[in-house]
Write a protein that holds these residues in place. Structure first.
Motif, short mmCIF file in Angstrom:
data_model
loop_
_atom_site.label_atom_id
_atom_site.label_comp_id
_atom_site.label_asym_id
_atom_site.label_seq_id
_atom_site.Cartn_x
_atom_site.Cartn_y
_atom_site.Cartn_z
N GLN A 51 29.30 10.42 -9.55
CA GLN A 51 27.97 9.95 -9.90
C GLN A 51 27.03 11.15 -9.95
O GLN A 51 26.98 11.95 -9.01
CB GLN A 51 27.48 8.94 -8.88
CG GLN A 51 26.10 8.35 -9.15
CD GLN A 51 25.65 7.48 -8.00
OE1 GLN A 51 25.26 7.98 -6.93
NE2 GLN A 51 25.71 6.17 -8.19
N ASP A 68 19.88 2.32 -14.94
CA ASP A 68 20.63 3.16 -13.99
C ASP A 68 20.23 4.62 -14.20
O ASP A 68 20.38 5.15 -15.30
CB ASP A 68 22.13 2.97 -14.25
CG ASP A 68 23.00 3.66 -13.19
OD1 ASP A 68 22.50 4.57 -12.51
OD2 ASP A 68 24.18 3.29 -13.08
N GLY A 118 25.18 5.49 -17.72
CA GLY A 118 24.87 4.37 -16.85
C GLY A 118 24.34 3.19 -17.65
O GLY A 118 23.89 3.34 -18.80
#
Length: 473
Positions: A217, A186, A182
């Motif tokens: 994710q 993040d 990320g």
């Protein structure tokens, strides 16, 4: 100094790396890798190599993996994680000259590509199973919606006792996977899932047109919440249509390599080579595409140089089962292609590279998985060629790539076609690790003035499809 994210790189203390690199790069070299002498096909299982590349260790496949196919690698600390169609093996490589099996996890499902990130290991399944457990069986009778393929997530805080945490089902399964860090701040990591349907009809869980990738994710602090968050269509125009024979049509991607620091990715997408902008991790955008309808049949994988100014694409002509390293196919088919990234990030073809040795017609041999060797100011990589062995080659001059070292094991058979050879050959902390489909693992030591500087660099974590800047301290 510790890298802030992704692969954490550190320098050996009190080493003047730049000065040493300059000295080594200008040191005299005693001839080439003598590849021209390799035109004599070695005997069955006979090992031959250039003088600068030697085998220092080998381990046969054992136990439940003895007769199953080895696949890709991932590395973390003193452990190497070896994918196998029956699961994965954790090798202790604290002594690269004496690696050993620390543990094995039985969890069938091809190809079982592996990636690691912190406490997590990701295992990709691209074969339809009856369910997502590690005791599932191959599914041919289950209704399409009940069949499972995708990603399994393991906790590897104790690498000797991996714990299965979670599965995520994806359309068409996961032929390959790419770990994507990320951006700053993040709390997630992402997986780009590559899969495809080369059929002309819909397949269970894989309807045509399959011109997309799946993006998973994974919250690092709560991996149980992992899920598919996007399925971007990267070829809205359908991509290359193929020629109905050897040249593959585009339908999804086979493999994607990311250079997260530069917010770019390179996709090998069967009929197309692709450069992506991944500045928004869940919405990659195609910057440009290239095609080679003369010499490339199946765009298989991609590797950036360290500067992020070049991409090496591979052509897996014949799907890994064909003998292409012979006079019949010549130097441009089943080869690598070197592209420069120029101007507004356009891909410009410069040259082909293929191993310069003739293999037996019984040996599957074609360009396959490799990685960069960290040499300042040079572009050098190691690469697997199935039964063609392992090649180290220099593409600093994009127009004139050259081999500087090689190692190969002679054919499994000189009378019948039997698949085998190196699936993946990667550089990790001073050694080359090869995952041989049929034979097990090999560890090689490269000693050459052009590459010795690379032995000074260390990384705590390595996934070949997740590239980072080796020389950013």
């Amino acid at each position: 100094m510790t890298h802030p994210r992704g692969r954490r790189l550190r320098r050996l203390a009190a080493i003047g790396a730049v000065a040493i690199a300059a000295a080594l790069l200008t040191a005299p070299v005693s001839g080439a890798a003598q590849a021209a002498e390799g035109n004599t096909i070695p005997g069955v299982d006979e090992i031959v190599s250039s003088p600068n590349l030697k085998q220092v260790a080998h381990r046969d496949k054992i136990g439940p993996f003895a007769n199953s196919t080895n696949s890709d690698w991932a590395f973390q600390g003193k452990y190497a994680f070896s994918g196998n169609y029956n699961g994965f093996t954790v090798y202790d490589i604290s002594n690269p000259k004496a690696p050993y099996e620390a543990t094995q996890v039985v969890c069938p499902g091809s190809q079982n590509d592996v990636s690691v990130s912190g406490n997590l290991l990701f295992l990709g399944t691209d074969s339809q199973r009856t369910d997502d457990s590690c005791t599932s069986s191959g599914s041919t009778t289950e209704k399409p919606g009940a069949r499972w393929e995708g990603i399994k997530i393991f906790d590897i805080r104790d690498p000797l006792n991996p714990q299965y945490l979670k599965s995520v089902k994806t359309d068409c399964g996961s032929h390959t996977q790419t770990l994507v860090p990320g951006k700053r701040g993040d709390p997630n990591v992402y997986l780009y899932i590559s899969s495809y349907n080369l059929s002309t009809v819909d397949l269970p869980n894989c309807a045509l047109p399959h011109d997309k990738i799946s993006i998973i994710q994974v919250p690092k602090r709560n991996p149980q919440a992992a899920k598919v968050v996007a399925t971007p269509v990267v070829f809205p125009d359908g991509g290359y249509g193929g020629d109905g024979e050897e040249k593959s049509a585009t339908t999804g991607c086979h493999d994607i390599t990311v250079y997260a620091e530069k917010d770019i990715a390179a996709g090998a997408c069967m009929g197309d080579g692709v450069l992506f902008d991944i500045s928004k991790r869940t919405a990659p955008k195609v910057i440009t595409t290239v095609r080679d309808t003369v010499n490339f049949s199946f765009w298989h994988s991609a590797t950036f140089n360290n500067a992020g100014t070049k991409v090496v694409f591979t052509d897996e002509l014949g799907g890994g089962g064909l003998a292409t390293c012979n006079e019949r196919f010549g130097p441009k088919l089943g080869a690598d292609a070197v592209y420069d990234i120029v101007g507004k990030r356009k891909l410009v073809f410069r040259s082909y590279f293929k191993i310069p040795r003739t293999n037996a017609d019984t040996e599957n041999c074609v360009a396959h998985n490799g990685s960069l060797i960290p040499v300042p100011g040079r572009d050098i990589m190691v690469q697997a060629w199935y039964q063609g062995g392992i090649s180290v080659w220099d593409f600093t001059d994009s127009r004139r790539p050259k081999e500087i070292a090689y190692w190969e094991r002679g054919p499994i058979s000189l009378t019948e076609e039997i698949g085998g050879g190196s699936w993946s050959a990667y550089w990790y902390n001073g050694y080359i690790y090869s995952n041989d489909i049929a034979k097990g693992i090999d560890v090689l030591d490269l000693r050459d003035p052009r590459t010795n500087i690379a032995k000074l660099f260390r990384t705590d974590e390595f996934n070949a499809q997740t590239q980072d800047n080796y020389f950013r301290w």
